[in-house]
Design a protein around this motif. Structure first.
Motif, PDB file in Angstrom:
ATOM      1  N   ALA A 190     -28.763 -35.734  16.609  1.00  0.00           N
ATOM      2  CA  ALA A 190     -28.740 -36.852  17.915  1.00  0.00           C
ATOM      3  C   ALA A 190     -28.199 -38.332  17.956  1.00  0.00           C
ATOM      4  CB  ALA A 190     -29.783 -36.662  18.796  1.00  0.00           C
ATOM      5  N   GLY A 191     -27.019 -38.360  18.274  1.00  0.00           N
ATOM      6  CA  GLY A 191     -26.623 -39.796  17.893  1.00  0.00           C
ATOM      7  C   GLY A 191     -27.185 -40.430  18.640  1.00  0.00           C
ATOM      8  N   PRO A 192     -26.879 -42.037  18.666  1.00  0.00           N
ATOM      9  CA  PRO A 192     -27.605 -43.764  19.560  1.00  0.00           C
ATOM     10  C   PRO A 192     -26.829 -43.323  20.717  1.00  0.00           C
ATOM     11  CG  PRO A 192     -27.019 -44.035  17.844  1.00  0.00           C
ATOM     12  CD  PRO A 192     -26.080 -42.530  17.724  1.00  0.00           C
ATOM     13  N   ASP A 193     -25.540 -42.508  20.606  1.00  0.00           N
ATOM     14  CA  ASP A 193     -24.499 -42.736  21.492  1.00  0.00           C
ATOM     15  C   ASP A 193     -24.487 -41.641  23.287  1.00  0.00           C
ATOM     16  OD1 ASP A 193     -24.224 -40.982  20.279  1.00  0.00           O
ATOM     17  OD2 ASP A 193     -21.864 -41.739  19.820  1.00  0.00           O
ATOM     18  N   ASP A 194     -25.834 -40.841  22.950  1.00  0.00           N
ATOM     19  CA  ASP A 194     -26.277 -39.690  23.872  1.00  0.00           C
ATOM     20  C   ASP A 194     -25.170 -38.561  23.528  1.00  0.00           C
ATOM     21  OD1 ASP A 194     -28.318 -40.511  24.931  1.00  0.00           O
ATOM     22  OD2 ASP A 194     -26.875 -42.124  26.778  1.00  0.00           O
ATOM     23  N   ALA A 195     -24.255 -38.432  21.889  1.00  0.00           N
ATOM     24  CA  ALA A 195     -23.691 -37.577  21.822  1.00  0.00           C
ATOM     25  C   ALA A 195     -24.799 -37.354  20.402  1.00  0.00           C
ATOM     26  CB  ALA A 195     -21.940 -37.980  21.750  1.00  0.00           C
ATOM     27  N   ILE A 196     -23.711 -35.984  20.360  1.00  0.00           N
ATOM     28  CA  ILE A 196     -24.297 -35.230  18.950  1.00  0.00           C
ATOM     29  C   ILE A 196     -22.904 -34.749  17.314  1.00  0.00           C
ATOM     30  CG2 ILE A 196     -24.781 -33.083  18.378  1.00  0.00           C
ATOM     31  CD1 ILE A 196     -25.061 -33.528  22.021  1.00  0.00           C
ATOM     32  N   TRP A 197     -23.738 -35.523  16.978  1.00  0.00           N
ATOM     33  CA  TRP A 197     -23.364 -35.690  15.610  1.00  0.00           C
ATOM     34  C   TRP A 197     -22.922 -34.872  14.098  1.00  0.00           C
ATOM     35  CZ3 TRP A 197     -19.860 -40.069  14.467  1.00  0.00           C
ATOM     36  CH2 TRP A 197     -19.541 -40.712  15.938  1.00  0.00           C
ATOM     37  N   PHE A 198     -22.143 -34.712  13.642  1.00  0.00           N
ATOM     38  CA  PHE A 198     -22.238 -33.915  12.955  1.00  0.00           C
ATOM     39  C   PHE A 198     -21.388 -33.507  11.310  1.00  0.00           C
ATOM     40  CE2 PHE A 198     -19.424 -32.553  15.805  1.00  0.00           C
ATOM     41  CZ  PHE A 198     -18.624 -31.815  15.346  1.00  0.00           C
ATOM     42  N   VAL A 199     -21.753 -32.930  10.283  1.00  0.00           N
ATOM     43  CA  VAL A 199     -20.582 -32.772   9.494  1.00  0.00           C
ATOM     44  C   VAL A 199     -19.531 -31.599   9.453  1.00  0.00           C
ATOM     45  CG1 VAL A 199     -21.759 -34.899   8.107  1.00  0.00           C
ATOM     46  CG2 VAL A 199     -22.344 -32.565   7.632  1.00  0.00           C
ATOM     47  N   GLU A 200     -18.305 -31.858   8.641  1.00  0.00           N
ATOM     48  CA  GLU A 200     -17.305 -30.871   7.850  1.00  0.00           C
ATOM     49  C   GLU A 200     -16.946 -30.879   7.138  1.00  0.00           C
ATOM     50  OE1 GLU A 200     -15.525 -31.148  12.688  1.00  0.00           O
ATOM     51  OE2 GLU A 200     -14.085 -31.442  10.657  1.00  0.00           O
ATOM     52  N   ILE A 201     -17.919 -30.138   5.740  1.00  0.00           N
ATOM     53  CA  ILE A 201     -18.410 -29.533   4.718  1.00  0.00           C
ATOM     54  C   ILE A 201     -17.009 -29.233   4.317  1.00  0.00           C
ATOM     55  CG2 ILE A 201     -19.040 -27.887   4.625  1.00  0.00           C
ATOM     56  CD1 ILE A 201     -21.116 -28.470   2.446  1.00  0.00           C
ATOM     57  N   ALA A 202     -16.185 -28.164   4.959  1.00  0.00           N
ATOM     58  CA  ALA A 202     -14.795 -28.127   3.933  1.00  0.00           C
ATOM     59  C   ALA A 202     -13.519 -28.826   4.426  1.00  0.00           C
ATOM     60  CB  ALA A 202     -14.918 -26.528   4.776  1.00  0.00           C
ATOM     61  N   ALA A 203     -13.910 -29.863   5.597  1.00  0.00           N
ATOM     62  CA  ALA A 203     -12.562 -30.586   6.489  1.00  0.00           C
ATOM     63  C   ALA A 203     -12.745 -31.717   5.804  1.00  0.00           C
ATOM     64  CB  ALA A 203     -12.206 -30.350   7.580  1.00  0.00           C
ATOM     65  N   GLY A 204     -13.880 -32.360   5.587  1.00  0.00           N
ATOM     66  CA  GLY A 204     -13.788 -33.441   4.417  1.00  0.00           C
ATOM     67  C   GLY A 204     -14.182 -34.498   6.074  1.00  0.00           C
ATOM     68  N   GLN A 205     -14.992 -34.465   7.215  1.00  0.00           N
ATOM     69  CA  GLN A 205     -14.997 -35.485   8.286  1.00  0.00           C
ATOM     70  C   GLN A 205     -16.090 -35.005   8.984  1.00  0.00           C
ATOM     71  OE1 GLN A 205     -10.328 -34.597  10.326  1.00  0.00           O
ATOM     72  NE2 GLN A 205     -11.743 -32.796  10.601  1.00  0.00           N
ATOM     73  N   ILE A 206     -16.144 -36.322   9.889  1.00  0.00           N
ATOM     74  CA  ILE A 206     -16.993 -36.236  10.615  1.00  0.00           C
ATOM     75  C   ILE A 206     -16.825 -35.650  11.624  1.00  0.00           C
ATOM     76  CG2 ILE A 206     -19.133 -38.063  11.677  1.00  0.00           C
ATOM     77  CD1 ILE A 206     -19.650 -37.006   8.413  1.00  0.00           C
ATOM     78  N   GLY A 207     -17.527 -35.549  12.706  1.00  0.00           N
ATOM     79  CA  GLY A 207     -18.015 -34.558  14.227  1.00  0.00           C
ATOM     80  C   GLY A 207     -18.944 -35.399  14.998  1.00  0.00           C
ATOM     81  N   ARG A 208     -18.188 -35.766  16.360  1.00  0.00           N
ATOM     82  CA  ARG A 208     -19.093 -36.405  17.712  1.00  0.00           C
ATOM     83  C   ARG A 208     -18.715 -34.890  18.654  1.00  0.00           C
ATOM     84  NH1 ARG A 208     -18.264 -39.269  22.240  1.00  0.00           N
ATOM     85  NH2 ARG A 208     -20.047 -40.884  23.229  1.00  0.00           N
ATOM     86  N   ILE A 209     -19.987 -34.836  19.703  1.00  0.00           N
ATOM     87  CA  ILE A 209     -19.840 -33.820  20.660  1.00  0.00           C
ATOM     88  C   ILE A 209     -20.450 -34.152  22.112  1.00  0.00           C
ATOM     89  CG2 ILE A 209     -21.166 -32.434  20.150  1.00  0.00           C
ATOM     90  CD1 ILE A 209     -19.390 -30.283  21.608  1.00  0.00           C
ATOM     91  N   THR A 210     -19.593 -34.557  22.977  1.00  0.00           N
ATOM     92  CA  THR A 210     -20.527 -35.074  23.903  1.00  0.00           C
ATOM     93  C   THR A 210     -21.341 -34.140  24.311  1.00  0.00           C
ATOM     94  OG1 THR A 210     -18.851 -34.328  25.430  1.00  0.00           O
ATOM     95  CG2 THR A 210     -19.223 -36.699  24.131  1.00  0.00           C
ATOM     96  N   VAL A 211     -22.112 -33.893  25.888  1.00  0.00           N
ATOM     97  CA  VAL A 211     -22.652 -33.259  26.419  1.00  0.00           C
ATOM     98  C   VAL A 211     -21.886 -32.456  26.963  1.00  0.00           C
ATOM     99  CG1 VAL A 211     -25.183 -34.822  25.535  1.00  0.00           C
ATOM    100  CG2 VAL A 211     -23.213 -34.522  28.072  1.00  0.00           C
ATOM    101  N   ASP A 212     -20.503 -32.671  27.395  1.00  0.00           N
ATOM    102  CA  ASP A 212     -20.034 -31.204  28.003  1.00  0.00           C
ATOM    103  C   ASP A 212     -19.322 -31.071  27.428  1.00  0.00           C
ATOM    104  OD1 ASP A 212     -18.428 -33.897  27.416  1.00  0.00           O
ATOM    105  OD2 ASP A 212     -17.897 -34.539  29.199  1.00  0.00           O
ATOM    106  N   GLY A 213     -18.916 -31.344  26.363  1.00  0.00           N
ATOM    107  CA  GLY A 213     -18.364 -30.497  24.995  1.00  0.00           C
ATOM    108  C   GLY A 213     -17.431 -31.083  25.201  1.00  0.00           C
ATOM    109  N   THR A 214     -16.627 -32.157  24.494  1.00  0.00           N
ATOM    110  CA  THR A 214     -15.919 -33.032  24.510  1.00  0.00           C
ATOM    111  C   THR A 214     -15.775 -33.317  22.709  1.00  0.00           C
ATOM    112  OG1 THR A 214     -15.308 -33.914  26.758  1.00  0.00           O
ATOM    113  CG2 THR A 214     -14.223 -35.515  24.279  1.00  0.00           C
ATOM    114  N   ILE A 215     -15.059 -33.215  22.225  1.00  0.00           N
ATOM    115  CA  ILE A 215     -15.750 -33.773  20.375  1.00  0.00           C
ATOM    116  C   ILE A 215     -14.104 -34.434  19.792  1.00  0.00           C
ATOM    117  CG2 ILE A 215     -14.844 -31.845  17.945  1.00  0.00           C
ATOM    118  CD1 ILE A 215     -15.840 -29.385  19.380  1.00  0.00           C
ATOM    119  N   ASP A 216     -14.800 -35.695  19.595  1.00  0.00           N
ATOM    120  CA  ASP A 216     -13.940 -35.643  18.083  1.00  0.00           C
ATOM    121  C   ASP A 216     -13.981 -35.884  16.395  1.00  0.00           C
ATOM    122  OD1 ASP A 216     -12.820 -37.844  20.525  1.00  0.00           O
ATOM    123  OD2 ASP A 216     -14.787 -38.712  20.880  1.00  0.00           O
ATOM    124  N   GLU A 217     -13.142 -36.177  16.088  1.00  0.00           N
ATOM    125  CA  GLU A 217     -13.185 -35.351  14.297  1.00  0.00           C
ATOM    126  C   GLU A 217     -12.955 -36.957  13.824  1.00  0.00           C
ATOM    127  OE1 GLU A 217     -12.983 -31.273  14.502  1.00  0.00           O
ATOM    128  OE2 GLU A 217     -10.857 -32.149  14.333  1.00  0.00           O
TER     129      GLU A 217
END
Length: 297
Positions: A190-217
């Motif tokens: 869980a991030g400090p911005d009320d979103a969830i953050w994750f790592v993409e090990i095969a793509a070399g990216q950091i991801g962010r998903i909001t509680v409504d399902g919007t994803i940024d990479e």
């Protein structure tokens, strides 16, 4: 631009498989040795203590539970473990035979929630050891890390399904496919911005998903760095390990990334946590805990 001061503290030989690290309720760092079946404890500045479990159990992720003890998964023994701050350990089998539990996190309902990689299930265990689990709507998903979200649900990575999942405390599951194919998400927090953050090990990216399902990479400078784990600090940043890149990096909530090389080559960083001393600590597979502090702006 900031710079990092990194100090390395040897806690074991490389063969033990130092893997995950967390801060306990006792002001100590607690960590797992996946290859030797041990749990370690160290107060910063003091010598480490090691507790032997099943040598073949493969303890992986470890977290502080709602009962003031440390809880961990044993992926090869298919158990959930509990260890008190005094070092007394108890284990409980997961509901699915050969389930392969991996991620574990405390939920908003006073229970621990965990993933079962081999069984495509998410499980729940109470502090007294009563366990249940819930099947995912897809097979071959390889659910990995899990975290409590800001919305009262538990969020988890689906490594081979290339998706982020969410489970209500009543067991209802929603999945969100990732924009990048074969990204293979692992760590999540869980991030400090009320979103969830994750790592993409095969793509070399950091991801962010909001509680409504919007994803940024957010692509890393080195797409081959193999990001593995991610954690929040107290200053509004997320910190992650690059297992293949031999680095620790940070990302702001608006996507600004900085990376810091570890002093020892091929140290293979895995877990990361905000330590009891306010520094970032990461578990290196070479048997070292690395302490990282930041200077400058």
């Amino acid at each position: 631009m900031t710079s990092a001061v990194i100090q390395e503290h040897a806690v074991a030989d490389a063969g033990r498989g130092l893997y995950a690290v967390t801060t306990g309720p006792d002001g100590a760092l607690w960590f797992t040795f996946a290859h030797s079946g041990q749990i370690g404890r160290m107060i910063p500045g003091e010598e480490p203590t090691t507790y032997q479990l099943d040598p073949a159990g493969q303890p992986t992720i470890i977290v502080t539970g709602p009962d003031g003890a440390l809880w961990f998964t044993e992926s090869r023994a298919h158990r959930i473990g509990r260890i008190t701050t005094a070092g007394t350990a108890t284990t409980y089998p997961v509901p699915s035979r050969d389930g392969g539990p991996y991620g574990i996190a405390t939920g908003p309902d006073g229970a621990l929630w965990f993933t079962e990689m081999n069984a495509d299930r998410v499980g729940r265990i109470t502090p007294d050891g009563e366990a249940t689990d819930f099947p995912l709507p897809v097979t071959g998903a390889y659910p990995s890390a899990i975290t409590a979200g800001p919305d009262g649900g538990m969020w988890f990575t689906m490594n081979q399904a290339n998706a982020i999942g969410r489970i209500d405390t009543n067991g209802a599951i929603t999945t969100h496919p990732l924009p990048t194919d074969a990204a293979a998400p692992v760590g999540i927090t869980a991030g400090p911005d009320d979103a969830i953050w994750f790592v993409e090990i095969a793509a070399g990216q950091i991801g962010r998903i909001t509680v409504d399902g919007t994803i940024d990479e957010f692509p890393l400078p080195d797409r081959a760095g193999r990001p593995h784990a991610i954690a929040s600090d107290d200053n509004g940043k997320l910190w992650f390990t690059e297992w293949a890149g031999n680095r620790v990096g940070s990302i702001t909530t608006d996507g600004k990334i900085e990376v810091h090389d570890l002093p020892t080559p091929r140290s293979e960083p895995h877990g990361i946590t905000l330590g009891p001393d306010g520094a970032l600590w990461t578990a290196l597979e070479n048997g070292t805990l690395a302490r990282l502090t930041i200077t400058g702006r």
